[in-house]
Enzyme design. Sequence first.
Site, mmCIF file in Angstrom:
data_model
loop_
_atom_site.group_PDB
_atom_site.id
_atom_site.type_symbol
_atom_site.label_atom_id
_atom_site.label_comp_id
_atom_site.label_asym_id
_atom_site.label_seq_id
_atom_site.Cartn_x
_atom_site.Cartn_y
_atom_site.Cartn_z
ATOM 1 N N ASP A 1 0.836 -1.201 0.000
ATOM 2 C CA ASP A 1 0.000 0.000 0.000
ATOM 3 C C ASP A 1 0.875 1.257 0.000
ATOM 4 O O ASP A 1 2.090 1.192 0.287
ATOM 5 C CB ASP A 1 -0.898 -0.035 1.257
ATOM 6 C CG ASP A 1 -2.247 0.607 1.026
ATOM 7 O OD1 ASP A 1 -2.356 1.444 0.112
ATOM 8 O OD2 ASP A 1 -3.190 0.283 1.770
ATOM 9 N N ASP B 1 -10.919 1.695 -3.193
ATOM 10 C CA ASP B 1 -11.397 1.385 -1.845
ATOM 11 C C ASP B 1 -12.912 1.346 -1.809
ATOM 12 O O ASP B 1 -13.493 0.912 -0.817
ATOM 13 C CB ASP B 1 -10.905 2.449 -0.851
ATOM 14 C CG ASP B 1 -9.537 2.111 -0.297
ATOM 15 O OD1 ASP B 1 -9.085 0.975 -0.490
ATOM 16 O OD2 ASP B 1 -8.921 2.989 0.330
HETATM 17 C C1 GLA Z 1 -5.745 1.859 2.252
HETATM 18 C C2 GLA Z 1 -6.129 0.719 1.349
HETATM 19 C C3 GLA Z 1 -7.165 -0.157 2.006
HETATM 20 C C4 GLA Z 1 -6.646 -0.662 3.327
HETATM 21 C C5 GLA Z 1 -6.203 0.487 4.194
HETATM 22 C C6 GLA Z 1 -5.501 -0.001 5.442
HETATM 23 O O1 GLA Z 1 -6.811 2.756 2.426
HETATM 24 O O2 GLA Z 1 -6.569 1.207 0.121
HETATM 25 O O3 GLA Z 1 -7.517 -1.226 1.171
HETATM 26 O O4 GLA Z 1 -5.578 -1.558 3.089
HETATM 27 O O5 GLA Z 1 -5.319 1.367 3.514
HETATM 28 O O6 GLA Z 1 -5.122 1.030 6.262
#
Ligand code: GLA
Length: 738
Positions: free
Chosen positions: A469, A539
């Site tokens: 990420d 997301d």
């Molecule tokens: C980001 C990612 C999510 C998740 C969060 C965790 O927002 O896009 O899928 O992994 O971080 O903190």
Amino acid sequence: MILPCGKKTLTAFAAFAAIWVPVGAETLHVATPGTSLVLEATEGAPLKFVYYGERLGAADVDAMMASAPRTLDAYPVFGLGALRETAMSVTHPDGNMTLDMSVSGVSESDGADGSHTVTVSMSDKHYPFGIDVNYRTYPDADVVETWVEAVNKGKGTVLLREFASAYLPIRRSDVHLTSFYGAWGNECRMEEKRLPHGMVVINNRDGVRNSHTSHAEVMFSLDGQPDERNGRTIGAALCYSGNYNLRIDTGSSDFHDFFAGINDTHSAYNLKKGERFATPPLALTYSNEGKSGVSRNFHRWGRNHRLAHGTDLRKILLNSWEGVYFDINEQGMAQMMADIAGMGGELFVMDDGWFGAKYPRNNDVSSLGDWTVDTRKLPAGIAGLCAQAEKNGIRFGIWIEPEMVNSVSELYDTHPEYIVKPTNRPLRQGRGGTQLVLDMSNPKVQDLVFGVVDTLLTKYPQLDYIKWDANAPIMNHGSQYLSADEQSHFAVEYHRGFAKTLDRIRAKYPDVTIQACASGGGRANWGVLPWFDEFWVSDNTDAQQRVFMQWGTSHFFPSVAMASHISAAPNHQTHRTIPLKYRIDVAMSGRLGMEIQPKNMTDEEIAMCRKAIAEYKQVRPVVQQGDLYRLLSPYDGKGVASLMYVSPAKDEAVYYWWRLNNDVNPQLPRVTMAGLDPDALYTVHELNSIDKEPLPYEGKSFTGRYLMSNGLEFPERHNVEYSTLNDYCSYVLQLKKK
Ligand code: GLA
């Protein structure tokens, strides 16, 4: 294969040995199976663009070269002649701001991956400065990758002010542009418009994530409104992990001037004596089968030559994020693993919240950088989780965000010099009010980031999957590592450091699956996909909004790379309540996974997911490796969206139909199919069926010709108990050649 070519015509195609061709006036025919790029390289003159489009035979190339004008430079440079937009501008050590480039040689080389590269070397007529223009092709892909390398052959430093990867002139007629815009939770929305006069600029300045707000890929429909099935269409994708700039200038000439490259704003680069600066490639394709044709060309090229493990099928996974968020503990992970295994899943991924010793990661305000397992939450550690996964007959994966640090962390306490930060300025902090970016231009930080992955994979060789990420932009422009005169190099050096680190990881761990996530869909770009197997599209897991986002994403990226998960209702981002059938039918059009707490699901829902996973396994090769035909766009406002995947042998297809609103008597269009063998008979079988009666054509066979000229009718509502009727309707069909 060496193709017949006319006198003085060099047809470049993969399978040549490396050769050096002396140049007089040389025609360069950079050919792929279905496309041609034709250039003229004359020693002492600038490299000229002549043609890009459908594949030409030798006779047409010869006739064209005997008659076509040579008005356009293939790589325009700044300073002399007409005042058009340019691809490169520099300042020489004596202050001269012009370039005067001419061809000095052409060379060819073959890559171990079957690629073939033609390089045209140009030199400035006065100054010791060179530009190599490169064109790389593959024998089985209709994509040309083009990039340049600037070389300082003198003693002083040359300032690179503009350094585009490529230029392409597009003949004016009624050219329409397809581009993609968006924001967090709403990535890759499609926009189409006739190219206006003046300048269209699409760029990115985030510094880390480069596909949230806009995308580095565009299509040009040459003959009017973009069409999915027909029409001459060019596709272009800048393959880069960092800031980019795409420009289309429509001035007083007969051409739209298209440039693509690194975003050079605030990024002037001091090219030292002997130094070589390589730009990222621009990948180009052409199809006369409309936008879907361009997509298929990109998908094939990407799967075969660019995406990590592009030709392998992906596992069906459960990711813990929307199920438990930061609430990680051993019992919860064990329960989720057992649940996904019970539904037929193959992999479990533990998301954020598992790490931090001094500062436990209970929310987003601390701990990034401290990649040690929190044994208060996970007493048996990662080894225990791997063992648990093995017990359930599935694989185990883990979330990390290694380019980042929180100011509340042991890493920041010990190494504040590792963060991205200018001198004499207070820090602006991101997510959680404490998130900062590590300075990837610093080799020590590169070692550190490599070490995060290396330690995990050395200690736990069972780890099968990493979700990588990146949740912050560059908010404090400046490097504590680079020197004062290199500060403007920072954006470029960050991504060189990122590339070096990922190269090291892939050299040591070629087999692990790595997902590119960056606050959702912030890293959907061909520049990162050689290291990553897939990306998280968004997301936002709301199935209806995903129809629009995945539609946009599918223009350049294959479904095998598009992580698409079944999540809860009401949806956690939109709070919309979408029935499970529809959520499944949308998720099944990409790389299927789950993003949900299974223990909150009813037995009936579990059974439905178990069945969907089993059926997805049946069609997975077609969905993940087949040819995409987009049939009816959700952006057309016709109340339905529809697409299908067809196996390369055309013996199997998977067809999707999603209703988008719930009007009464909506007079929906009947959607005709595409890509099938007209003479073959296909037997229809509905997947994920919930209706009381099978569809009237269930088990019946139709010719490809009928399906492509007439199509099948779908009931506007599901035939289910009155009490379970709702405002969603979707169908997925499997077609199998008899
Ligand atoms: C980001 C990612 C999510 C998740 C969060 C965790 O927002 O896009 O899928 O992994 O971080 O903190």
